[in-house]
Design an enzyme around this catalytic site. Sequence first.
Site, PDB file in Angstrom:
ATOM      1  N   HIS A   1     -17.190  20.154  27.251  1.00 39.82           N
ATOM      2  CA  HIS A   1     -17.910  20.204  25.968  1.00 39.82           C
ATOM      3  C   HIS A   1     -17.663  21.528  25.230  1.00 39.82           C
ATOM      4  O   HIS A   1     -18.525  22.021  24.509  1.00 39.82           O
ATOM      5  CB  HIS A   1     -19.417  19.958  26.162  1.00 39.82           C
TER       6      HIS A   1
ATOM      7  N   ASP B   1      -8.486  15.528  25.466  1.00 40.46           N
ATOM      8  CA  ASP B   1      -7.948  14.386  26.211  1.00 40.46           C
ATOM      9  C   ASP B   1      -6.583  13.965  25.674  1.00 40.46           C
ATOM     10  O   ASP B   1      -5.640  13.731  26.429  1.00 40.46           O
ATOM     11  CB  ASP B   1      -8.912  13.195  26.124  1.00 40.46           C
TER      12      ASP B   1
ATOM     13  N   GLY C   1     -13.638   3.435  31.189  1.00 40.63           N
ATOM     14  CA  GLY C   1     -15.008   3.935  31.043  1.00 40.63           C
ATOM     15  C   GLY C   1     -15.499   4.789  32.191  1.00 40.63           C
ATOM     16  O   GLY C   1     -16.696   4.940  32.392  1.00 40.63           O
TER      17      GLY C   1
ATOM     18  N   LEU D   1     -12.210   9.234  32.762  1.00 37.04           N
ATOM     19  CA  LEU D   1     -10.857   9.756  33.015  1.00 37.04           C
ATOM     20  C   LEU D   1      -9.951   9.512  31.810  1.00 37.04           C
ATOM     21  O   LEU D   1      -8.728   9.492  31.917  1.00 37.04           O
ATOM     22  CB  LEU D   1     -10.267   9.134  34.289  1.00 37.04           C
TER      23      LEU D   1
ATOM     24  N   SER E   1      -4.080  -7.685  25.943  1.00 37.98           N
ATOM     25  CA  SER E   1      -4.585  -6.751  26.942  1.00 37.98           C
ATOM     26  C   SER E   1      -4.700  -7.465  28.282  1.00 37.98           C
ATOM     27  O   SER E   1      -5.388  -8.483  28.388  1.00 37.98           O
ATOM     28  CB  SER E   1      -5.962  -6.224  26.528  1.00 37.98           C
TER      29      SER E   1
HETATM   30  C1  GLA Z   1     -14.852  13.644  26.193  1.00 42.00           C
HETATM   31  C2  GLA Z   1     -14.128  14.025  24.902  1.00 42.00           C
HETATM   32  C3  GLA Z   1     -13.439  15.377  25.027  1.00 42.00           C
HETATM   33  C4  GLA Z   1     -14.396  16.434  25.556  1.00 42.00           C
HETATM   34  C5  GLA Z   1     -15.133  15.933  26.795  1.00 42.00           C
HETATM   35  C6  GLA Z   1     -16.193  16.893  27.241  1.00 42.00           C
HETATM   36  O1  GLA Z   1     -13.919  13.439  27.210  1.00 42.00           O
HETATM   37  O2  GLA Z   1     -13.170  13.044  24.581  1.00 42.00           O
HETATM   38  O3  GLA Z   1     -12.909  15.740  23.786  1.00 42.00           O
HETATM   39  O4  GLA Z   1     -15.294  16.831  24.565  1.00 42.00           O
HETATM   40  O5  GLA Z   1     -15.746  14.671  26.574  1.00 42.00           O
HETATM   41  O6  GLA Z   1     -15.615  18.075  27.665  1.00 42.00           O
END
Ligand code: GLA
Length: 414
Positions: free
Chosen positions: A43, A191, A138, A141, A78
Amino acid sequence: MTLTDVEEGKELLELRQSFTAHFGAAPDFVARAPGRINLIGEHTDYNGGFVLPVAINRAMLIAVRAVTLGKGQLELFSRNYNATTSFDLDKIEPAPYEALAWSNYVRGVAAALTEKGLLDLKQVGSAQFMLEGQVPLGAGLSSSAALEVATALALFTLAGFEPSKIDRVALALACQRAENDFVGVKTGIMDQFVSALGQPDAALLIDTRSLEYRAIPLGFRDLRLKLVAVDSAIPHSLKTSAYNERYGQCKEAAHLLAKHFNLPENSQLRDFTVAQLEAATAILPPLLFQRARHVLTENERVLQAVALLDEGLGKPTHLQAFGSLLNQSHASLRDDYEVSTPDVDLLVELAQQHPGVIGSRLTGGGFGGCTVNVVAEEALESFGLKVVEEYRRRTGLEAKMYLLEGVEGGSILR
Ligand code: GLA
């Protein structure tokens, strides 16, 4: 104990066969993009801070075939959802109903790539996509970021780009935009960035403000350490609303701090030190103070973790200090940021009490999902037995273990 691993070769072959059976012809190529696990730096990415994720050996695969039918249209199937949908590239609309929501990641990426001027969708033509997720859906990951990055790579390839000519930072930003605007979650860049730019056996230190990054070799193999994700099996329905709420609280805290310290209005929490925050206790409502304290201390922990990794975790004191940073990160996410749940706390506690565990914490957005654990190789089996079984006994939940490795970011497989 459930140790889950993927035989990539076998999965690829199966995907190609299934594509041929479904669409009546073999795919031209497969776009692959990995999920991620975040070692530390949670975060912080929507606050301009630091993160340390690893691209993992579980990927989203899209088998792709260019077709000459009609004007630009994508036809999607899918395998995970056993569902089909299609859309026109010159008029991209959100999925018509909830059961097809998975397709919004594909739709959103196509839209974001054009909006950002990165791709002329006319060059893409029409194509058939078969999607296959090896990243548990979900579970925290980043299956969605992996789908976005794989989609972007597929579209660039259809438009004739060589993989080495694709600007991967711009690609990651477009994928983030798809998630922010089309899907509606205010996620940061972590991510998508690591899914596009990850490197084998390494974490990426990303400065999410400047987007400068550096591969940080983990050296886990030589140290006989394992990177293990444990899925708490908690469905996280709260996720989107609570995530966006935290985003808003951080913005508000940064705004109040900027006013207090006479800094530009668009300052982010990244711009303040823990000492400044402590000096400003009186001007922040207690809840915002807590949120900000998590973000600021977490940024410091990331940099400390990187300093230890740079020197190598071979020294026992370094290894211990590294583990302790992970554990502190969890405490901060639990107490200050309040994104854990009692079951996830239990999973982390059981792991931290295990003698073979170097460190354990919640990873990803929170409210369920996975924990990240660094475990001594020889303790792996007893970790599975003691932690997973005790978790099942106490909660009735079936946690799943994933043995992870750092892999390279997205690629095109011919
Ligand atoms: C999710 C979001 C990321 C990041 C994390 C928390 O994975 O996609 O951008 O904010 O939560 O670190």
